[in-house]
Design an enzyme around this catalytic site. Structure first.
Site, short mmCIF file in Angstrom:
data_model
loop_
_atom_site.label_atom_id
_atom_site.label_comp_id
_atom_site.label_asym_id
_atom_site.label_seq_id
_atom_site.Cartn_x
_atom_site.Cartn_y
_atom_site.Cartn_z
N LYS A 52 0.84 -1.21 0.00
CA LYS A 52 0.00 0.00 0.00
C LYS A 52 0.88 1.25 0.00
CE LYS A 52 -3.82 -2.45 2.16
NZ LYS A 52 -4.55 -2.82 3.38
N GLN A 96 -4.93 -1.91 9.52
CA GLN A 96 -4.76 -3.23 8.90
C GLN A 96 -5.29 -4.32 9.82
OE1 GLN A 96 -3.74 -3.62 5.76
NE2 GLN A 96 -3.87 -5.84 5.81
N ASP A 119 -11.23 2.10 3.57
CA ASP A 119 -11.39 0.64 3.45
C ASP A 119 -12.85 0.27 3.21
OD1 ASP A 119 -9.27 -1.17 3.51
OD2 ASP A 119 -8.95 -0.91 5.66
N1 GUN Z 1 -6.80 -7.41 5.96
C1 GUN Z 1 -7.05 -8.17 4.88
N2 GUN Z 1 -7.55 -7.40 3.89
C2 GUN Z 1 -7.64 -6.15 4.38
C3 GUN Z 1 -8.06 -4.90 3.83
O1 GUN Z 1 -8.51 -4.79 2.67
N3 GUN Z 1 -7.96 -3.82 4.66
C4 GUN Z 1 -7.51 -3.92 5.93
N4 GUN Z 1 -7.47 -2.80 6.66
N5 GUN Z 1 -7.09 -5.05 6.46
C5 GUN Z 1 -7.15 -6.16 5.68
#
Ligand code: GUN
Length: 297
Positions: A52, A96, A119
């Site tokens: 990211k 996350q 998200d």
């Molecule tokens: N863990 C697995 N996929 C995601 C996601 O798309 N966003 C976040 N914040 N955590 C994750």
């Protein structure tokens, strides 16, 4: 069989975003700013967050990574979220997942200001998506819909089977697939969601024109479970031990790719399928947040 190249599509979209950002900067606006909170050292989460941050660089965004150890208290985490909610320099941020067990994940998600929830996990965004209102769509479902659109995979009236009912993939992608088609938005599928309690699951998958596999069970979908011409989006990214790799593992999708792919009209690989699309959807949401087009600033 067409192999859906999520890496190529995501690279193209990142370039489109980067061009728009340079224009924003030339017009005197500041760069979009995404912040990420990472708790602990889970391998998968480390990789996702690193990707990211890298994607932010490619798109010309500012990014901030806030790290905490596993033993962080929920209070400290909530306090950090409150600061980000109130920081006018931050357009959007993510926490996350997964979080350590002693932290209430739902409380954390709901503490995020929904206007910065890029998200798309906050119940306000989830609810608005479910009834077709402007919102931040959660990143993986949005990425899946983008791939289906860019490859012109037929959806209207088609039998779509979603495997898995998670809050971040199965449920939201089901609502997007069944939404009424509008200019620029494809949907109109007939959707069935199968899960761990579904009886005779293969009866559903064998009738499916489109399968979205989001179970997290490596190689679960076998060749005798699908019909000829099916389109498959494989969301699985499970780390399985592999002594031939330097890392000691490889990523495995939910589909037995080698045997299933020859029967498909379209299929995504793992890696280079849905994964890069999830990250690019997050970039798109961050750009929308910076522009204030979904929720005005
Ligand atoms: N863990 C697995 N996929 C995601 C996601 O798309 N966003 C976040 N914040 N955590 C994750």
């Amino acid at each position: 069989m067409t192999l859906i190249d999520g890496k190529k599509v995501s690279d193209d979209i990142k370039q489109e975003i980067a061009r728009e950002v340079e224009q924003m900067v030339a017009d005197g606006k500041r760069r979009p700013h995404l912040a990420a909170i990472l708790v602990g050292h889970d391998g998968g989460s480390e990789t996702y967050v690193a990707n990211k941050v890298k994607a932010c660089e490619v798109c010309g965004f500012k990014s901030t990574l806030i790290r905490f150890e596993d033993d962080i208290t929920e209070e400290t985490l909530l306090d950090t979220i409150s600061k980000l909610n109130n920081d006018p320099d931050v357009d959007g941020f993510i926490v996350q997942l997964p979080l350590p067990r002693h932290i209430n994940e739902q409380r954390v998600i709901e503490a995020i200001d929904f206007r910065k929830d890029v998200d798309g996990f906050h119940p306000i965004n989830v609810g608005r998506q479910a009834i077709g209102l402007p919102c931040f769509h959660s990143a993986t479902p949005a990425g899946i819909m983008e791939l289906l659109a860019r490859y012109d995979v037929p959806l209207k009236g088609k039998n779509c089977v979603v495997l898995g009912r998670s809050n971040i993939v199965g449920k939201p992608v089901a609502t997007l697939l069944m939404q009424k088609s509008q200019p620029g938005v494809k949907g109109d599928a007939t959707v069935t969601v199968c899960h761990s309690a579904t009886e005779n699951l293969a009866d559903y998958t064998r009738r499916a024109d489109v399968i979205i596999a989001a179970l997290g069970k490596p190689g679960f979908v076998k060749a005798d479970m699908v019909k000829d011409g099916v389109a498959i989006i494989d969301v699985g990214t499970t780390r399985v031990p592999d002594a031939t790799r330097k890392s000691g593992f490889r990523l495995s999708g939910d589909v037995d790719f080698e045997n299933v792919a020859p029967k498909c009209s379209f299929i995504t690989p793992v890696p280079r399928g849905v994964g890069p699309m999830t990250i690019v959807s997050l970039m798109k949401n961050t750009l929308l947040a910076a522009k204030g087009v979904i929720y005005s600033k």
